[in-house]
Design a protein around this motif. Structure first.
Motif, PDB file in Angstrom:
ATOM      1  N   TYR A   1       0.803  -1.224   0.000  1.00 61.08           N
ATOM      2  CA  TYR A   1       0.000   0.000   0.000  1.00 61.08           C
ATOM      3  C   TYR A   1       0.835   1.273   0.000  1.00 61.08           C
ATOM      4  CZ  TYR A   1      -4.109  -2.844   0.706  1.00 61.08           C
ATOM      5  OH  TYR A   1      -5.119  -3.771   0.523  1.00 61.08           O
ATOM      6  N   ALA A   2       2.035   1.239   0.594  1.00 61.41           N
ATOM      7  CA  ALA A   2       2.855   2.448   0.628  1.00 61.41           C
ATOM      8  C   ALA A   2       4.049   2.376  -0.310  1.00 61.41           C
ATOM      9  CB  ALA A   2       3.338   2.713   2.055  1.00 61.41           C
ATOM     10  N   GLY A   3       4.279   1.220  -0.935  1.00 59.93           N
ATOM     11  CA  GLY A   3       5.379   1.110  -1.891  1.00 59.93           C
ATOM     12  C   GLY A   3       6.755   1.086  -1.252  1.00 59.93           C
ATOM     13  N   ILE A   4       6.828   0.736   0.043  1.00 54.82           N
ATOM     14  CA  ILE A   4       8.109   0.689   0.753  1.00 54.82           C
ATOM     15  C   ILE A   4       8.524  -0.772   0.873  1.00 54.82           C
ATOM     16  CG2 ILE A   4       9.334   1.297   2.871  1.00 54.82           C
ATOM     17  CD1 ILE A   4       7.021   3.285   3.448  1.00 54.82           C
ATOM     18  N   LEU A   5       9.487  -1.195   0.056  1.00 51.17           N
ATOM     19  CA  LEU A   5       9.944  -2.587   0.125  1.00 51.17           C
ATOM     20  C   LEU A   5      11.012  -2.707   1.203  1.00 51.17           C
ATOM     21  CD1 LEU A   5      10.157  -5.488  -0.728  1.00 51.17           C
ATOM     22  CD2 LEU A   5      11.637  -4.805  -2.625  1.00 51.17           C
ATOM     23  N   SER A   6      10.633  -3.333   2.302  1.00 51.89           N
ATOM     24  CA  SER A   6      11.571  -3.565   3.398  1.00 51.89           C
ATOM     25  C   SER A   6      12.130  -4.974   3.287  1.00 51.89           C
ATOM     26  CB  SER A   6      10.855  -3.399   4.748  1.00 51.89           C
ATOM     27  OG  SER A   6      11.665  -3.912   5.790  1.00 51.89           O
ATOM     28  N   LEU A   7      13.438  -5.092   3.339  1.00 51.65           N
ATOM     29  CA  LEU A   7      14.075  -6.407   3.393  1.00 51.65           C
ATOM     30  C   LEU A   7      14.740  -6.601   4.753  1.00 51.65           C
ATOM     31  CD1 LEU A   7      15.621  -6.633  -0.201  1.00 51.65           C
ATOM     32  CD2 LEU A   7      13.474  -7.579   0.648  1.00 51.65           C
ATOM     33  N   GLY A   8      14.145  -5.955   5.763  1.00 47.76           N
ATOM     34  CA  GLY A   8      14.693  -6.083   7.109  1.00 47.76           C
ATOM     35  C   GLY A   8      13.623  -6.221   8.170  1.00 47.76           C
ATOM     36  N   HIS A   9      12.435  -6.662   7.784  1.00 43.62           N
ATOM     37  CA  HIS A   9      11.361  -6.776   8.766  1.00 43.62           C
ATOM     38  C   HIS A   9      11.629  -7.867   9.797  1.00 43.62           C
ATOM     39  CE1 HIS A   9       8.664  -3.689   7.758  1.00 43.62           C
ATOM     40  NE2 HIS A   9       7.540  -4.320   8.032  1.00 43.62           N
TER      41      HIS A   9
ATOM     42  N   LYS B   1      14.582   5.928  -0.829  1.00 43.50           N
ATOM     43  CA  LYS B   1      13.468   5.053  -1.210  1.00 43.50           C
ATOM     44  C   LYS B   1      13.918   4.080  -2.290  1.00 43.50           C
ATOM     45  CE  LYS B   1      11.624   8.717  -4.188  1.00 43.50           C
ATOM     46  NZ  LYS B   1      10.457   9.563  -4.469  1.00 43.50           N
ATOM     47  N   GLY B   2      12.996   3.221  -2.693  1.00 40.42           N
ATOM     48  CA  GLY B   2      13.297   2.242  -3.728  1.00 40.42           C
ATOM     49  C   GLY B   2      14.328   1.227  -3.280  1.00 40.42           C
ATOM     50  N   VAL B   3      15.193   0.851  -4.212  1.00 35.89           N
ATOM     51  CA  VAL B   3      16.167  -0.198  -3.946  1.00 35.89           C
ATOM     52  C   VAL B   3      17.176   0.238  -2.887  1.00 35.89           C
ATOM     53  CG1 VAL B   3      17.714   0.560  -5.789  1.00 35.89           C
ATOM     54  CG2 VAL B   3      17.721  -1.826  -5.068  1.00 35.89           C
ATOM     55  N   TYR B   4      17.436   1.547  -2.797  1.00 36.39           N
ATOM     56  CA  TYR B   4      18.394   2.031  -1.800  1.00 36.39           C
ATOM     57  C   TYR B   4      17.854   1.786  -0.386  1.00 36.39           C
ATOM     58  CZ  TYR B   4      20.167   4.293  -5.963  1.00 36.39           C
ATOM     59  OH  TYR B   4      20.641   4.515  -7.220  1.00 36.39           O
ATOM     60  N   PHE B   5      16.559   2.023  -0.196  1.00 38.15           N
ATOM     61  CA  PHE B   5      15.950   1.774   1.110  1.00 38.15           C
ATOM     62  C   PHE B   5      15.999   0.279   1.442  1.00 38.15           C
ATOM     63  CE2 PHE B   5      12.472   0.907   4.010  1.00 38.15           C
ATOM     64  CZ  PHE B   5      12.590   1.933   4.938  1.00 38.15           C
ATOM     65  N   SER B   6      15.713  -0.561   0.442  1.00 39.07           N
ATOM     66  CA  SER B   6      15.733  -2.009   0.667  1.00 39.07           C
ATOM     67  C   SER B   6      17.116  -2.477   1.088  1.00 39.07           C
ATOM     68  CB  SER B   6      15.298  -2.742  -0.608  1.00 39.07           C
ATOM     69  OG  SER B   6      14.032  -2.311  -1.024  1.00 39.07           O
ATOM     70  N   ILE B   7      18.152  -1.938   0.421  1.00 39.22           N
ATOM     71  CA  ILE B   7      19.517  -2.355   0.753  1.00 39.22           C
ATOM     72  C   ILE B   7      19.883  -1.917   2.175  1.00 39.22           C
ATOM     73  CG2 ILE B   7      21.944  -1.960   0.174  1.00 39.22           C
ATOM     74  CD1 ILE B   7      21.076  -1.794  -2.766  1.00 39.22           C
ATOM     75  N   ILE B   8      19.465  -0.725   2.555  1.00 43.86           N
ATOM     76  CA  ILE B   8      19.780  -0.243   3.909  1.00 43.86           C
ATOM     77  C   ILE B   8      19.099  -1.107   4.967  1.00 43.86           C
ATOM     78  CG2 ILE B   8      19.404   1.681   5.493  1.00 43.86           C
ATOM     79  CD1 ILE B   8      19.925   3.572   3.237  1.00 43.86           C
ATOM     80  N   THR B   9      17.859  -1.511   4.704  1.00 41.42           N
ATOM     81  CA  THR B   9      17.179  -2.376   5.672  1.00 41.42           C
ATOM     82  C   THR B   9      17.867  -3.733   5.780  1.00 41.42           C
ATOM     83  OG1 THR B   9      15.610  -3.069   3.957  1.00 41.42           O
ATOM     84  CG2 THR B   9      14.935  -1.273   5.412  1.00 41.42           C
ATOM     85  N   GLN B  10      18.401  -4.234   4.647  1.00 35.34           N
ATOM     86  CA  GLN B  10      19.167  -5.477   4.702  1.00 35.34           C
ATOM     87  C   GLN B  10      20.431  -5.309   5.540  1.00 35.34           C
ATOM     88  OE1 GLN B  10      19.341  -8.870   2.198  1.00 35.34           O
ATOM     89  NE2 GLN B  10      17.738  -8.671   3.725  1.00 35.34           N
ATOM     90  N   ALA B  11      21.110  -4.183   5.345  1.00 32.52           N
ATOM     91  CA  ALA B  11      22.326  -3.921   6.114  1.00 32.52           C
ATOM     92  C   ALA B  11      22.013  -3.804   7.604  1.00 32.52           C
ATOM     93  CB  ALA B  11      22.991  -2.642   5.606  1.00 32.52           C
ATOM     94  N   LEU B  12      20.883  -3.173   7.928  1.00 31.96           N
ATOM     95  CA  LEU B  12      20.509  -3.003   9.333  1.00 31.96           C
ATOM     96  C   LEU B  12      20.258  -4.347  10.004  1.00 31.96           C
ATOM     97  CD1 LEU B  12      19.664  -1.124  11.696  1.00 31.96           C
ATOM     98  CD2 LEU B  12      17.325  -1.248  10.797  1.00 31.96           C
ATOM     99  N   THR B  13      19.483  -5.203   9.344  1.00 34.12           N
ATOM    100  CA  THR B  13      19.175  -6.489   9.975  1.00 34.12           C
ATOM    101  C   THR B  13      20.410  -7.377  10.056  1.00 34.12           C
ATOM    102  OG1 THR B  13      17.568  -8.302  10.010  1.00 34.12           O
ATOM    103  CG2 THR B  13      18.450  -7.712   7.870  1.00 34.12           C
ATOM    104  N   TYR B  14      21.305  -7.262   9.073  1.00 30.64           N
ATOM    105  CA  TYR B  14      22.542  -8.051   9.119  1.00 30.64           C
ATOM    106  C   TYR B  14      23.436  -7.591  10.270  1.00 30.64           C
ATOM    107  CZ  TYR B  14      26.715 -10.497   7.484  1.00 30.64           C
ATOM    108  OH  TYR B  14      27.814 -11.325   7.395  1.00 30.64           O
ATOM    109  N   ALA B  15      23.532  -6.271  10.455  1.00 35.27           N
ATOM    110  CA  ALA B  15      24.343  -5.735  11.559  1.00 35.27           C
ATOM    111  C   ALA B  15      23.769  -6.159  12.908  1.00 35.27           C
ATOM    112  CB  ALA B  15      24.407  -4.212  11.462  1.00 35.27           C
ATOM    113  N   MET B  16      22.452  -6.120  13.036  1.00 34.34           N
ATOM    114  CA  MET B  16      21.823  -6.525  14.297  1.00 34.34           C
ATOM    115  C   MET B  16      22.014  -8.019  14.552  1.00 34.34           C
ATOM    116  SD  MET B  16      20.545  -3.914  15.903  1.00 34.34           S
ATOM    117  CE  MET B  16      19.235  -4.486  16.959  1.00 34.34           C
ATOM    118  N   MET B  17      21.972  -8.805  13.487  1.00 37.78           N
ATOM    119  CA  MET B  17      22.183 -10.245  13.644  1.00 37.78           C
ATOM    120  C   MET B  17      23.595 -10.516  14.188  1.00 37.78           C
ATOM    121  SD  MET B  17      22.100 -13.281  10.786  1.00 37.78           S
ATOM    122  CE  MET B  17      23.673 -12.778  10.092  1.00 37.78           C
TER     123      MET B  17
END
Length: 373
Positions: free
Chosen positions: A76-84, A163-179
């Motif tokens: 609905y908001a077009g925000i692709l998160s890869l760190g949920h 936004k877009g792919v840049y936001f998705s990559i940052i969320t991936q980096a965030l979850t990887y760092a937290m892991m």
């Protein structure tokens, strides 16, 4: 004289007749059929629902809540998160701290501290474990911790127009760092093993069928409630603005809307849903560890939404059940091919079914109507 039709009632706005019938059937199955099949029907009867099935379906309910959260931000908001996965795991860890303290002196070392702290020669709980022996505090923390992290992260990310792919990559980096952070023993979260060996909740044994059924129905109730709340949001003006932001954010900004507030609100709400799902997941599955924050786990959540059909609410729920059902089969029968199948499924859905399973069902229904004419 211009005729202005009356506004539809709230019930009509949420669902049509078929939708409410489906909702009532789901409620009946969760609150009546499943408890009777598990607690009343004798073992060996074809009507009996085993404890293992109750735990499995309860886990799938938690995954469905995750898929719903993903659909709100992506569909609905077009925000692709890869760190949920990080919000899900934070909720699980927050409630897991309460479950670990419920073990009391029943651990291997018969200490007031969890076994992993005794093993590491810790003498007291770290400061962030304070008050986690209280159920209400831990339950609130399971929702507020991921929501706060999402709010802070989202504020700076959306304010910077990422936004877009840049936001998705940052969320991936965030979850990887937290892991990686949670893998460290000195963080006080059990390191590689995480939290496990839970025994009680509110002083009631977790292993009894009654407790498991209560957790099952509670998870189902939250899932149904979240479907209603989500449907209310997306069918309101708030939801229409979100959809407009997804399709043409610049135009929405030119119309005078503060897109940052809308995106931040749905992003934070989505993270809170993930935290709630994590808190319900931990006592039913019996373990939480850093693997829940892995980038692959977060990508799977996006695949659930894509397979089911994003932007439909019900589609991602179906996608969560389909993908996890296939995962159960592959990991038991041919585990080495599971990731290949998952990747192939995502590619095929992207190329051939951009609207997912729900879109395919709509196409088939339209085709039947055309043939009937």
């Amino acid at each position: 004289m211009l005729y202005i039709p009356p506004a539809p009632s709230l019930a009509t706005r949420l669902f049509g007749l078929s939708g409410w019938l489906g909702f009532a059937a789901a409620a009946l199955a969760i609150f009546v059929a499943a408890p009777l099949a598990n607690l009343v029907a004798p073992e060996g009867s074809f009507l009996h629902l085993s404890d293992a099935s109750v735990a499995l379906i309860g886990k799938l309910f938690c995954y469905a809540m995750l898929a719903l959260a993903m659909d709100l931000v992506w569909g609905y908001a077009g925000i692709l998160s890869l760190g949920h996965g990080i919000f899900f795991a934070l909720g699980g860890y927050a409630f897991g701290m309460y479950l670990m303290r419920q073990i009391g002196q029943d651990g291997s070392y018969h200490s007031d501290l969890p076994d992993f702290m005794v093993f590491l020669d810790w003498k007291a709980y770290p400061w962030f474990w304070s008050f986690t022996d209280h159920f209400a505090y831990s339950a609130a923390l399971a929702i507020l911790a991921p929501a706060t992290l999402a709010f802070v992260f989202g504020y700076f990310a959306f304010r910077s127009r990422i936004k877009g792919v840049y936001f998705s990559i940052i969320t991936q980096a965030l979850t990887y760092a937290m892991m990686l952070l949670f893998f460290r023993n000195e963080t006080g979260f059990g390191g590689n093993n995480g939290f496990t060996d839970f025994k009680r909740i509110l002083d009631y044994p977790l292993a009894t069928p009654t407790t498991r059924m209560i957790l099952f129905t509670l998870t189902g109730a939250f899932l149904l409630a979240l479907i209603l709340v989500s449907r209310f949001l997306v069918s309101s003006k708030f939801g229409r603005v979100l959809t407009a932001i997804r399709d043409a954010e610049s135009r929405v900004m030119f119309c005078g809307y503060d897109t940052l507030s809308y995106k931040l609100a749905i992003w934070t709400f989505s993270a809170a849903i993930c935290g709630l799902a994590g808190a319900l997941y931990v006592p039913q599955v019996g373990i939480i560890n850093p693997s829940e924050m892995s980038p692959a786990a977060s990508i799977e959540i996006a695949i659930w939404a894509a397979v089911g059909g994003r932007g439909t609410l019900i589609g991602p729920l179906i996608g969560a059940f389909i993908v996890n059902g296939a995962k159960s089969f592959f990991t038991a029968a041919i585990p080495e091919y599971w990731l290949f199948f998952l990747g192939l499924l995502f590619v095929l859905v992207t190329l051939l079914l951009p609207k997912g399973v729900i879109g395919l069902l709509d196409t088939l229904a339209s085709f039947r109507k055309e043939r009937a004419r």
